[in-house]
Design an enzyme around this catalytic site. Sequence first.
Site, short mmCIF file in Angstrom:
data_model
loop_
_atom_site.label_atom_id
_atom_site.label_comp_id
_atom_site.label_asym_id
_atom_site.label_seq_id
_atom_site.Cartn_x
_atom_site.Cartn_y
_atom_site.Cartn_z
N LYS A 120 1.04 -1.35 -0.32
CA LYS A 120 0.00 -0.16 -0.38
C LYS A 120 0.83 0.93 -0.27
O LYS A 120 0.48 1.94 -0.79
CB LYS A 120 -1.09 -0.20 1.21
N ASP A 138 -6.92 0.89 0.53
CA ASP A 138 -6.46 1.24 2.53
C ASP A 138 -7.73 0.99 3.02
O ASP A 138 -9.28 0.05 2.12
CB ASP A 138 -6.27 2.90 2.86
#
Length: 217
Positions: A120, A138
Amino acid sequence: MTPDQVVDLFSRLAADDPAPETELQSVNTYTLLVAVVLSAQATDAGVNKATRDLFADVRTPAQMVALGEDGLKRHIRTIGLFNTKAKNVIALSQALIDEHGGEVPADRDALERLPGVGRKTANVVMNVAFGAETFAVDTHIFRVCNRTGLAPGKTPAKVEAGLEAVVPGPFRLHAHHWLILHGRYVCKARRPDCWRCSIADLCRFEPKTPAPALKTA
């Protein structure tokens, strides 16, 4: 969602916010990387508050290593998991010096090899700093993609793969920011604001949240 519905969804989000940007504050690519690492399980606002003074003086990996782990902790102690994050930021800063000439590599695999940098984080840096069409999944994106049916999946990796498959070219650069901001401010975790959502009619989430009742005197 059908391909036409996906285009419609992103067209509406783009109309609401034509040029979305990360809410994390930074002064260069290196400080962006640090800010994203610090933002794990923390709010952007909290990270910005903690790094405001830090980034006024520390803007390079060498300066961060010179500050040291204890010095960094004094700046970021209001952020969750600050002990582990301080250790990782110092280690990744040293790795940038040793392996990349003090520069942040424009390569996702190389970024993921840095201490404390997961997929991420690497995706955010690649998108924001280098203009890559990546999807940083997320909690907000994960929620929005599953609620709407845009790219459902039981893991962030599945959602990311779904986004890779369905997001059309014109929307790929900004897609993850549109979805993050939508999840943060409209499609909230506990009680989504369906009544003011521009894509509510495309969304499979039920039951839709009604507008709050007006208070009477």
